[in-house]
Design an enzyme around this catalytic site. Structure first.
Site, PDB file in Angstrom:
ATOM      1  N   LYS A 191       4.827   8.878   9.169  1.00 49.82           N
ATOM      2  CA  LYS A 191       4.612   8.311  10.507  1.00 49.82           C
ATOM      3  C   LYS A 191       5.639   8.772  11.553  1.00 49.82           C
ATOM      4  O   LYS A 191       5.505   9.859  12.083  1.00 49.82           O
ATOM      5  CB  LYS A 191       4.508   6.791  10.408  1.00 49.82           C
ATOM      6  CG  LYS A 191       3.324   6.393   9.477  1.00 49.82           C
ATOM      7  CD  LYS A 191       2.977   4.949   9.525  1.00 49.82           C
ATOM      8  CE  LYS A 191       2.011   4.559   8.416  1.00 49.82           C
ATOM      9  NZ  LYS A 191       0.659   4.285   8.825  1.00 49.82           N
ATOM     10  N   ASP A 243       9.386   2.539  -0.307  1.00 47.99           N
ATOM     11  CA  ASP A 243       8.359   3.215   0.479  1.00 47.99           C
ATOM     12  C   ASP A 243       8.521   2.767   1.927  1.00 47.99           C
ATOM     13  O   ASP A 243       8.155   1.651   2.303  1.00 47.99           O
ATOM     14  CB  ASP A 243       6.958   2.882  -0.056  1.00 47.99           C
ATOM     15  CG  ASP A 243       5.874   3.621   0.729  1.00 47.99           C
ATOM     16  OD1 ASP A 243       6.211   4.262   1.749  1.00 47.99           O
ATOM     17  OD2 ASP A 243       4.699   3.548   0.326  1.00 47.99           O
ATOM     18  N   TYR A 299       0.862  -1.185   0.000  1.00 53.86           N
ATOM     19  CA  TYR A 299       0.000   0.000   0.000  1.00 53.86           C
ATOM     20  C   TYR A 299       0.891   1.226   0.000  1.00 53.86           C
ATOM     21  O   TYR A 299       1.869   1.305   0.750  1.00 53.86           O
ATOM     22  CB  TYR A 299      -0.890  -0.004   1.251  1.00 53.86           C
ATOM     23  CG  TYR A 299      -1.767   1.225   1.393  1.00 53.86           C
ATOM     24  CD1 TYR A 299      -2.822   1.467   0.512  1.00 53.86           C
ATOM     25  CD2 TYR A 299      -1.543   2.155   2.412  1.00 53.86           C
ATOM     26  CE1 TYR A 299      -3.636   2.588   0.645  1.00 53.86           C
ATOM     27  CE2 TYR A 299      -2.352   3.283   2.553  1.00 53.86           C
ATOM     28  CZ  TYR A 299      -3.390   3.491   1.670  1.00 53.86           C
ATOM     29  OH  TYR A 299      -4.187   4.602   1.801  1.00 53.86           O
TER      30      TYR A 299
HETATM   31  N1  PLP Z   1       2.964   4.105   2.267  1.00 54.69           N
HETATM   32  C1  PLP Z   1       2.913   3.157   3.216  1.00 54.69           C
HETATM   33  C2  PLP Z   1       3.902   2.043   3.200  1.00 54.69           C
HETATM   34  C3  PLP Z   1       1.941   3.204   4.221  1.00 54.69           C
HETATM   35  O1  PLP Z   1       1.907   2.254   5.151  1.00 54.69           O
HETATM   36  C4  PLP Z   1       1.028   4.280   4.206  1.00 54.69           C
HETATM   37  C5  PLP Z   1      -0.014   4.363   5.233  1.00 54.69           C
HETATM   38  O2  PLP Z   1      -0.179   3.516   6.075  1.00 54.69           O
HETATM   39  C6  PLP Z   1       1.117   5.245   3.195  1.00 54.69           C
HETATM   40  C7  PLP Z   1       2.100   5.127   2.239  1.00 54.69           C
HETATM   41  C8  PLP Z   1       0.168   6.396   3.166  1.00 54.69           C
HETATM   42  O3  PLP Z   1       0.421   7.247   4.231  1.00 54.69           O
HETATM   43  P1  PLP Z   1      -0.716   8.221   4.787  1.00 54.69           P
HETATM   44  O4  PLP Z   1      -1.775   7.374   5.401  1.00 54.69           O
HETATM   45  O5  PLP Z   1       0.009   9.097   5.766  1.00 54.69           O
HETATM   46  O6  PLP Z   1      -1.215   8.991   3.615  1.00 54.69           O
END
Ligand code: PLP
Length: 430
Positions: A266, A238, A144
């Site tokens: 985060k 990511d 994700y």
């Molecule tokens: N990338 C990863 C690996 C994530 O786990 C998340 C959210 O959990 C995101 C991107 C998206 O981040 P946000 O919820 O702050 O938009």
């Protein structure tokens, strides 16, 4: 345990907010039951509107490495608030946090701050496209990367690697440049490169936390790096979730694979809304206003968020060994639960990386999303409900990861294991 007040709050919220929540996973849909409405957090604990207390293994889905209301972070935020909430102009705090991020991540020469992980990823992808002059991207099923259009894709029909939109509202035209590969399967990546010679970047969670915890094999990542190099394609890690959670110095320090760009979020906001993307100087310098690739944000680098992130990362720097301690606790909790499950004849797959832990009710090891999807969802839902009843707040989906904060003690871990034994026994008997 009464959840009367949570139920009342949920009913009221549903009238005003779609599904009663501002992010879907919070609605407990995959486990059933009432989402718990929180009034406050302190250290390892969450308190709900009914007055129940829980040991929190969600930690706001990752950001709260030092638990709720960590004094250092709280004081830094209060101090920043007293100087002003937002200026829309540069502050020293942005450079200070950038210094820390670039110190921790050897692959990052320059970094830009945004307000969420979604924003970080979509900006990094635009930058990769701008830098390479190419349109296509490769992502992995089960990873994700936020909710931007090009990343809400699911497998297309037959052998096609090009994805289809996975949500109404995403035009097929917007996902036609996204190719899908299978996690930990290098042949599927090769197939993408056979199907397209226009791939700007491959984006991957090197330690996936959004199909449960499923780390990529080292060898797979090394091969991925080689394929990207051979095709002049950028590799994006990511690490919005795994950054400062799995390791202090990023997945690159665990795997030996250096990405071209990294996305973060985060923990770097210490609980405030922050995202970031960074990487090699020559790539980052393509970003506006230095280069032609446009990206902007009214609240980007917000001073209060920067102060929280700076306090969190400084604390981490001063306690570099803390990740080992957290990992020992993460290991203990999943091993203890696995043992408890075994006593009931239930097979549990477990894994940890730093302060992240994962478990699947699954007969076989989990290497990708289709393995994860074979887990026993019903059993997970019953386990989740049982643990909640016992005062343990676990992520409300089997596709999520658990987090240990420094506020969670060894005693709490042992009590969690005991509770899991009780819950699993009750499930088995009932
Ligand atoms: N990338 C990863 C690996 C994530 O786990 C998340 C959210 O959990 C995101 C991107 C998206 O981040 P946000 O919820 O702050 O938009």
């Amino acid at each position: 345990m009464s959840t009367e007040a949570s139920l009342k709050a949920f009913n009221e919220a549903q009238n005003l907010i779609p599904g009663g929540v501002n992010s879907p996973v919070r609605a407990f849909k995959s486990v059933g039951g009432v989402p718990i409405f929180i009034t406050e957090g302190k250290g390892a604990y969450l308190k709900d509107v009914d007055g129940n207390e829980y040991v929190d293994y969600v930690q706001s889905w990752g950001p709260l490495l030092f638990g709720h209301r960590d004094e250092t972070i709280e004081n830094a935020v209060i101090d920043a608030v007293k100087h002003g909430l937002s200026f829309g102009a540069p502050t020293l705090a942005e450079t200070e946090l950038a210094k820390l991020v670039t110190e921790f991540f050897s692959s990052i020469d320059k970094v830009r701050f945004v307000s969420s992980g979604t924003e970080a990823v979509m900006s990094a992808i635009r930058l990769a496209r701008g830098f390479t002059g190419r349109d296509d991207i490769v992502k992995f099923t089960g990873c994700y990367h936020g909710h931007s259009d090009a990343l809400l894709v699911e497998a297309g029909s037959g052998a096609a690697t090009f994805g289809n939109p996975s949500s109404p509202g995403v035009p097929a035209d917007f996902t036609k440049h996204t190719l899908l590969a299978e996690y930990n399967n290098i042949e599927s990546v090769k197939k993408c490169f056979e199907d397209s010679n226009d791939i700007a970047c491959v984006i991957i969670e090197p330690i996936a936390g959004n199909m449960g915890l499923v780390p990529a094999d080292k060898e797979f990542l090394h091969e991925l790096r080689e394929i990207c190099d051979a095709n002049d394609t950028l590799l994006i890690f990511d690490e919005v979730m795994s950054g400062f959670r799995a390791s202090i110095n990023g997945a690159e320090s665990i795997t030996g694979v250096t990405p071209d760009l990294v996305t973060l979020g985060k923990v770097i906001g210490g609980g405030m809304p922050v995202g970031a993307f960074g990487g090699r100087r020559e790539i980052m310098e393509q970003l506006s206003p230095e280069g032609p690739v446009y990206q902007a944000g009214t609240l980007s680098g917000n001073p209060v968020a920067m102060a929280a992130g700076y306090a969190a990362l400084t604390k981490l720097k001063q306690n570099a060994r803390v990740m080992d301690v957290l990992n020992k606790r993460a290991q203990r909790v999943v091993e203890g639960m696995q043992e408890a499950a075994k006593e009931q004849g239930i097979v549990m797959q477990i894994d940890t990386r730093g302060s992240m832990f994962g478990f699947f009710f699954n007969e076989n090891p989990v290497k990708n999303f289709s393995d994860a999807a074979k887990s026993d969802a019903q059993l997970f839902a019953r386990f989740h409900a049982g643990m909640l009843e016992e005062g343990y707040y676990f992520a409300c989906s089997l596709y999520e990861t658990g987090f240990i904060s420094t506020a969670i003690t060894d005693e709490m871990i042992e009590a969690t294991i005991k509770a899991s034994a009780k819950v699993l026994k009750a499930i088995k008997n009932g």
